[in-house]
Each structure stands twice: as structure tokens, then as C-alpha cells.
Motif scaffolding. Structure first.
Motif, short mmCIF file in Angstrom:
data_model
loop_
_atom_site.label_atom_id
_atom_site.label_comp_id
_atom_site.label_asym_id
_atom_site.label_seq_id
_atom_site.Cartn_x
_atom_site.Cartn_y
_atom_site.Cartn_z
N ALA A 1 5.41 47.22 101.14
CA ALA A 1 4.83 46.67 102.37
C ALA A 1 4.64 47.78 103.41
CB ALA A 1 5.73 45.57 102.92
N ALA A 2 5.63 48.66 103.51
CA ALA A 2 5.50 49.80 104.43
C ALA A 2 4.36 50.71 103.99
CB ALA A 2 6.81 50.57 104.49
N GLY A 3 4.24 50.90 102.68
CA GLY A 3 3.17 51.75 102.17
C GLY A 3 1.80 51.20 102.46
N MET A 4 1.65 49.88 102.37
CA MET A 4 0.35 49.28 102.70
C MET A 4 0.02 49.49 104.17
SD MET A 4 -1.06 45.39 102.02
CE MET A 4 0.20 44.59 103.01
N ARG A 5 1.02 49.35 105.04
CA ARG A 5 0.78 49.56 106.47
C ARG A 5 0.41 51.00 106.78
NH1 ARG A 5 5.63 46.60 106.87
NH2 ARG A 5 6.76 48.52 107.37
N GLU A 6 1.05 51.94 106.09
CA GLU A 6 0.89 53.36 106.43
C GLU A 6 -0.18 54.07 105.60
OE1 GLU A 6 2.40 54.72 108.93
OE2 GLU A 6 3.63 52.95 109.37
N GLY A 7 -0.72 53.40 104.60
CA GLY A 7 -1.73 54.05 103.76
C GLY A 7 -1.14 54.96 102.70
N TRP A 8 0.06 54.63 102.21
CA TRP A 8 0.69 55.42 101.16
C TRP A 8 0.41 54.79 99.80
CZ3 TRP A 8 5.97 54.67 104.02
CH2 TRP A 8 5.97 55.43 105.21
N GLY A 9 0.55 55.59 98.76
CA GLY A 9 0.52 55.05 97.41
C GLY A 9 1.87 54.46 97.05
N MET A 10 1.93 53.80 95.91
CA MET A 10 3.19 53.16 95.50
C MET A 10 4.28 54.20 95.23
SD MET A 10 3.84 50.26 92.56
CE MET A 10 3.19 48.93 93.58
N GLY A 11 3.94 55.27 94.54
CA GLY A 11 4.93 56.30 94.28
C GLY A 11 5.43 56.94 95.57
N GLU A 12 4.51 57.25 96.47
CA GLU A 12 4.90 57.83 97.76
C GLU A 12 5.76 56.86 98.55
OE1 GLU A 12 2.85 59.70 101.81
OE2 GLU A 12 1.58 58.85 100.23
N SER A 13 5.45 55.57 98.48
CA SER A 13 6.23 54.57 99.20
C SER A 13 7.67 54.53 98.70
CB SER A 13 5.58 53.18 99.04
OG SER A 13 4.27 53.17 99.54
N VAL A 14 7.84 54.57 97.38
CA VAL A 14 9.19 54.57 96.81
C VAL A 14 9.93 55.85 97.20
CG1 VAL A 14 10.53 54.53 94.67
CG2 VAL A 14 8.49 53.09 94.90
N ALA A 15 9.24 56.98 97.13
CA ALA A 15 9.87 58.26 97.47
C ALA A 15 10.33 58.28 98.92
CB ALA A 15 8.89 59.40 97.21
N ARG A 16 9.48 57.80 99.81
CA ARG A 16 9.84 57.80 101.23
C ARG A 16 11.00 56.85 101.50
NH1 ARG A 16 6.31 60.07 104.94
NH2 ARG A 16 4.35 60.89 104.10
N ALA A 17 11.03 55.72 100.82
CA ALA A 17 12.14 54.78 101.00
C ALA A 17 13.45 55.40 100.53
CB ALA A 17 11.86 53.49 100.24
N LEU A 18 13.41 56.08 99.39
CA LEU A 18 14.62 56.74 98.90
C LEU A 18 15.04 57.89 99.81
CD1 LEU A 18 13.89 56.86 95.05
CD2 LEU A 18 15.64 55.48 96.20
N ASP A 19 14.06 58.60 100.34
CA ASP A 19 14.35 59.78 101.15
C ASP A 19 15.11 59.45 102.42
OD1 ASP A 19 14.03 62.65 101.38
OD2 ASP A 19 12.66 62.25 103.04
N VAL A 20 14.91 58.25 102.95
CA VAL A 20 15.60 57.86 104.19
C VAL A 20 16.80 56.96 103.92
CG1 VAL A 20 13.51 58.10 105.56
CG2 VAL A 20 14.07 55.87 104.57
N PRO B 1 11.77 37.09 96.26
CA PRO B 1 11.13 36.38 97.37
C PRO B 1 10.29 37.27 98.28
CG PRO B 1 13.41 35.65 97.12
CD PRO B 1 13.23 36.81 96.19
N THR B 2 10.60 38.57 98.34
CA THR B 2 9.85 39.46 99.22
C THR B 2 8.60 40.05 98.56
OG1 THR B 2 11.22 41.34 98.55
CG2 THR B 2 11.92 40.12 100.51
N ALA B 3 8.34 39.72 97.31
CA ALA B 3 7.18 40.28 96.61
C ALA B 3 5.89 39.90 97.34
CB ALA B 3 7.14 39.80 95.17
N ASN B 4 5.06 40.89 97.56
CA ASN B 4 3.80 40.70 98.29
C ASN B 4 2.68 41.26 97.41
OD1 ASN B 4 1.52 41.10 99.94
ND2 ASN B 4 2.77 41.37 101.77
N GLY B 5 1.90 40.37 96.84
CA GLY B 5 0.84 40.80 95.93
C GLY B 5 -0.14 41.75 96.57
N ALA B 6 -0.42 41.54 97.85
CA ALA B 6 -1.36 42.42 98.54
C ALA B 6 -0.80 43.84 98.64
CB ALA B 6 -1.67 41.87 99.93
N ALA B 7 0.49 43.95 98.96
CA ALA B 7 1.11 45.27 99.08
C ALA B 7 1.21 45.96 97.73
CB ALA B 7 2.49 45.14 99.71
N ILE B 8 1.56 45.19 96.71
CA ILE B 8 1.64 45.77 95.36
C ILE B 8 0.26 46.27 94.93
CG2 ILE B 8 2.06 45.24 92.93
CD1 ILE B 8 4.13 43.13 93.99
N GLY B 9 -0.74 45.44 95.13
CA GLY B 9 -2.09 45.83 94.73
C GLY B 9 -2.63 46.99 95.53
#
Length: 316
Positions: free
Chosen positions: A147-166, A203-211
Motif C-alpha cells: 500500500a505504501a509502495g502504491m502511494r509512493e510509486g515504488w515497485g513491489m520489491g522496493e516496497s518490501v526492501a524499504r519496509a524491512l529497512d526501517v 484482511p489487509t490485502a489490497n488488490g490495487a496495491a498488489i497489482g
């Protein structure tokens, strides 16, 4: 009643005129006194069949690394959960791998190892009572990252990396393929299959963010492939369906945008058993006009470290 061939009339040929597919000098070599290094082991392998193919794949990766060509590694989940991450991360640090792409299960295993230090549940036991795939922290953490990645314009891999990094308390950040690739500047992309991954049950799965994030990673993979031209390498490690399908479509985009390139690269499918899609979409179709494709069958926990060690040794 029966016709019988007359063997006295058959024509024979001198063995000196017969081409041989196997020669004595190609046989394996036993351990020599004083020569027990890993290089000695590699040099001792028979120069036949898959041992020869393995050596050619190693040489192709070495040549690509020396020549500044693309080396794309595609992962299935089993490669991560069989403990191969450290050797892959080492290849990132050495500048050998230029892009790592993986399916959703690989990303989930990678996330759980990095954050919690364990992964891979008992599917049969959880399926009986409906708790399979229902880990709260995994589902929430990854879906919130998307969801954060969709807001910020990140890819899925980048989104996971940024989440782990913080994340303040990671169990094993050094074992994360995604996090270390991101920190080292190696593109890491994740290619989801909606409904096929446990986090899509949360419950937090968001098809739009995943896609949104996964499609961005699809475009990023296509953007990396031109570096394969004239000497690059694609390694498909343990993905039987998703990555071969994604790769084929990304490749046609790259060739559409770059006048038919990339061409002249090497591909290799390395898995525990041979499957139709990797054979067609990784090994055969992409290399029909030029290049070469290989199939190597073996357990990931043996073959992936063996391949990585061989590449590093040959690079010197």
C-alpha cells in the motif's frame, strides 16, 4: 515361414572412421595428492553431458561479469527456503548479478527469514483448521508495504526492501535477498500471482496495491533486459511457472522497444525436475535466433551454492 537376416553380408566400418561422442580425455579425474581445492574439484569433473553444460554456464556468467553484461537471476520460493540466500547476496556484493526477480512465494519466505528468523509452515496441518497462511505479522507487514509502495510509486520489491529497512528489530537482515539487493543497488523485483500467495488471504490485502506495485516491477524487469544483449545470462532458479511466463513477456517488450534486442545471451533453467514452461520460455524460445539455453537438474541447496562458488572461483 520366417525371413532371417544374413549377418555375414553386413558392411562394417573401421572404428577409426567412426566419430565418437565420448573421449578418454573427457573422463573425470580422481583427487590428486596435494590437489584438493575447489578449483581442483571443478577441473576434475567429466567433460560430458550436464557436467559440460554446468561448466559452460559458469563460463557464461564469468564472461558476462567481466564484460559488464546483464546477469539476471530469477527465483522461486524453494531456493530461498532451502538456505541459498547468503551465496546470492555474495554475488550481489561482487557486482556479478545485475537484477534479481522472484515470484511472490520467494518474497514471502525472504521477508519472514529477515524479520522473524524462520519460514515454511506445515501446510497440511494448517489446512485442516483453516490457519494455513494466516500469519498476522507476515500478511499485515507485506500488504502495508505494498500500500505504501502504491502511494509512493515504488515497485513491489522496493516496497518490501524499504519496509524491512526501517523495521527496528530484524532477526536476520543479512539473509534477505530483497533487502541486501536494495542496499547494494541491485534491482529486486517481485512478480505476484493474485490468489496464489498466502498474504492475499489477509484482511489487509489490497488488490490495487498488489497489482500496481507488481506491474511496476514487471516494467522494471523489462527495462533491465536490454543489458543481456551480446553476452548476458539469465538464470532461472526454481521457478516452474511464474518467472518463465513473466520473463517471456518482459523479453518481448524489451525486443519491441529495442529493435529486436537483446539477442546473443545464455539462459539456464536449474531446478529439481524439468518442467515445460522453463524449457520453452527460458531455455528454448528466447535463444532460437542466437545464444544458447541449458537445463540443469538438481537440488537447489546443492546446485545453487555450487554454481555460485564456481563463478567466484573462476573470476579469481
Amino acid at each position: 515361414m520366417y525371413d532371417e537376416a544374413d549377418l555375414s553380408r553386413v558392411r562394417t566400418v573401421p572404428i577409426a572412421r567412426r566419430p565418437n561422442k565420448v573421449r578418454a580425455e573427457e573422463f573425470a579425474k580422481p583427487p590428486a595428492a596435494g590437489g584438493h581445492s575447489f578449483v581442483d574439484f571443478l577441473d576434475s569433473l567429466p567433460d560430458v553431458l550436464v557436467a559440460r553444460d554446468f561448466a559452460r554456464v559458469v563460463d557464461a556468467v564469468v564472461d558476462a561479469a567481466r564484460g559488464g553484461k546483464g546477469v539476471v537471476v530469477m527465483l522461486g520460493g524453494h531456493v530461498v527456503k532451502t538456505g541459498c540466500a547468503p551465496v546470492l547476496v555474495d554475488l550481489f556484493r561482487r557486482g556479478i548479478v545485475t537484477h534479481v526477480a522472484m515470484n511472490g512465494s520467494a518474497a514471502i519466505h525472504d521477508y519472514e527469514i529477515a524479520r522473524f528468523g524462520g519460514t515454511s509452515e506445515d501446510v497440511a496441518a494448517g489446512l485442516r483448521d483453516g490457519t494455513f497462511g494466516m500469519a498476522e505479522e507476515t500478511g499485515r507487514g507485506l500488504n502495508e508495504a505494498f500500500a505504501a509502495g502504491m502511494r509512493e510509486g515504488w515497485g513491489m520489491g522496493e516496497s518490501v526492501a524499504r519496509a524491512l529497512d526501517v523495521e527496528p528489530s530484524l532477526a536476520h537482515p543479512e539473509l534477505s535477498v530483497i533487502l541486501n539487493a536494495w542496499r547494494l543497488g541491485v534491482p529486486a523485483t517481485v512478480h505476484a500471482a493474485l490468489g496464489a500467495e498466502i498474504i492475499h488471504q489477509h484482511p489487509t490485502a489490497n488488490g490495487a496495491a498488489i497489482g500496481d506495485t507488481s506491474h511496476r516491477d514487471f516494467r522494471r524487469l523489462a527495462g533491465s533486459l536490454p543489458r543481456l544483449d551480446d553476452g548476458g545470462v539469465v538464470l532461472n532458479l526454481g521457478s516452474a511457472v511464474i518467472m518463465p511466463e513473466v520473463f517471456l513477456k518482459a523479453l518481448t517488450i524489451a525486443r519491441n522497444l529495442h529493435d529486436g534486442r537483446p539477442q546473443g545471451f545464455v539462459t539456464c533453467d536449474l531446478d529439481m525436475q524439468r518442467h515445460y514452461r522453463p524449457r520453452m520460455n527460458v531455455v528454448q524460445r528466447p535463444t532460437l535466433q542466437s545464444g544458447r539455453g541449458y537445463e540443469i537438474t538438481g537440488h537447489h541447496e546443492i546446485m545453487v551454492p555450487l554454481l555460485a562458488w564456481a563463478v567466484v572461483e573462476r573470476l579469481g
